[in-house]
Design a protein around this motif. Structure first.
Motif, PDB file in Angstrom:
ATOM      1  N   TRP A 191      43.201  30.054  36.874  1.00 25.69           N
ATOM      2  CA  TRP A 191      42.469  29.834  38.125  1.00 25.69           C
ATOM      3  C   TRP A 191      41.060  30.421  38.052  1.00 25.69           C
ATOM      4  CZ3 TRP A 191      41.579  33.334  42.473  1.00 25.69           C
ATOM      5  CH2 TRP A 191      41.152  32.683  43.638  1.00 25.69           C
ATOM      6  N   LEU A 192      40.957  31.675  37.597  1.00 26.22           N
ATOM      7  CA  LEU A 192      39.631  32.308  37.506  1.00 26.22           C
ATOM      8  C   LEU A 192      38.770  31.662  36.416  1.00 26.22           C
ATOM      9  CD1 LEU A 192      40.399  36.097  38.095  1.00 26.22           C
ATOM     10  CD2 LEU A 192      39.288  34.496  39.664  1.00 26.22           C
ATOM     11  N   SER A 193      39.382  31.274  35.320  1.00 25.43           N
ATOM     12  CA  SER A 193      38.626  30.591  34.262  1.00 25.43           C
ATOM     13  C   SER A 193      38.019  29.299  34.800  1.00 25.43           C
ATOM     14  CB  SER A 193      39.527  30.300  33.062  1.00 25.43           C
ATOM     15  OG  SER A 193      39.925  31.503  32.447  1.00 25.43           O
ATOM     16  N   GLY A 194      38.752  28.609  35.664  1.00 27.04           N
ATOM     17  CA  GLY A 194      38.246  27.388  36.288  1.00 27.04           C
ATOM     18  C   GLY A 194      37.114  27.648  37.264  1.00 27.04           C
ATOM     19  N   LYS A 195      36.961  28.889  37.710  1.00 30.27           N
ATOM     20  CA  LYS A 195      35.885  29.271  38.630  1.00 30.27           C
ATOM     21  C   LYS A 195      34.678  29.844  37.879  1.00 30.27           C
ATOM     22  CE  LYS A 195      38.259  30.445  42.860  1.00 30.27           C
ATOM     23  NZ  LYS A 195      37.231  29.882  43.672  1.00 30.27           N
ATOM     24  N   GLY A 196      34.713  29.780  36.546  1.00 33.36           N
ATOM     25  CA  GLY A 196      33.571  30.240  35.763  1.00 33.36           C
ATOM     26  C   GLY A 196      33.700  31.632  35.174  1.00 33.36           C
ATOM     27  N   TYR A 197      34.847  32.270  35.355  1.00 29.26           N
ATOM     28  CA  TYR A 197      35.071  33.585  34.754  1.00 29.26           C
ATOM     29  C   TYR A 197      35.398  33.388  33.273  1.00 29.26           C
ATOM     30  CZ  TYR A 197      35.437  35.801  39.361  1.00 29.26           C
ATOM     31  OH  TYR A 197      35.190  36.284  40.614  1.00 29.26           O
ATOM     32  N   TYR A 215      31.905  37.877  34.488  1.00 31.46           N
ATOM     33  CA  TYR A 215      31.476  36.868  35.458  1.00 31.46           C
ATOM     34  C   TYR A 215      30.057  37.203  35.882  1.00 31.46           C
ATOM     35  CZ  TYR A 215      31.470  33.867  39.592  1.00 31.46           C
ATOM     36  OH  TYR A 215      31.166  32.903  40.528  1.00 31.46           O
ATOM     37  N   HIS A 226      41.918  36.267  46.743  1.00 27.90           N
ATOM     38  CA  HIS A 226      41.057  36.992  45.799  1.00 27.90           C
ATOM     39  C   HIS A 226      40.175  37.979  46.570  1.00 27.90           C
ATOM     40  CE1 HIS A 226      37.895  36.643  42.337  1.00 27.90           C
ATOM     41  NE2 HIS A 226      38.398  37.846  42.436  1.00 27.90           N
ATOM     42  N   GLU A 269      37.295  40.372  45.852  1.00 34.17           N
ATOM     43  CA  GLU A 269      36.283  40.825  44.913  1.00 34.17           C
ATOM     44  C   GLU A 269      35.813  42.218  45.304  1.00 34.17           C
ATOM     45  OE1 GLU A 269      33.111  37.987  44.733  1.00 34.17           O
ATOM     46  OE2 GLU A 269      34.452  36.346  44.183  1.00 34.17           O
TER      47      GLU A 269
END
Length: 118
Positions: free
Chosen positions: A18-24, A44, A112, A114
């Motif tokens: 999920w986070l990889s898909g958000k650019g992480y 990130y 999430h 942050e």
């Protein structure tokens, strides 16, 4: 492996995707230092992000983020300090919490938080 460990690993894999898909950008998983473990580590936007993943099959006993108490935060910070030293990191860092919730139909949702603590 115990059932709760299986669910925890599955939750970590879901959050990683999920986070990889958000650019992480994924760096490491299950980083251990003494009695502490950091579930996931990413970068990130130039920030080193330490992620604590909490899985819940419901909210009857509270939200996942409520289970990261002062003792757990202290352990995570110590492990992160060691990781930062080991990798010679000199930029910003933050600590995130991601709650993973599975409803009765098997649907997965994320919460999430942050910069959840430090």
């Amino acid at each position: 492996m115990a059932l709760h460990n299986d669910k925890g690993k599955e939750a970590e894999d879901l959050v990683k995707t999920w986070l990889s898909g958000k650019g992480y950008e994924f760096l490491d998983a299950n980083y251990r230092h003494r009695h502490a473990e950091i579930d996931l580590i990413f970068t990130y936007r130039g920030i080193l992000v330490f992620v604590e993943v909490k899985f819940r099959s419901g909210t009857g006993f509270g939200f996942a983020e409520e289970f990261v108490d002062a003792t757990k935060r202290k352990l995570l910070i110590k492990a992160a300090d060691h990781y930062i030293y080991e990798k010679d990191w000199h930029k910003d860092i933050r600590f995130d919490i991601v709650g993973v919730y599975r409803d009765r139909n098997g649907n997965v949702n994320f919460r999430h938080f942050e910069d959840a603590f430090y």
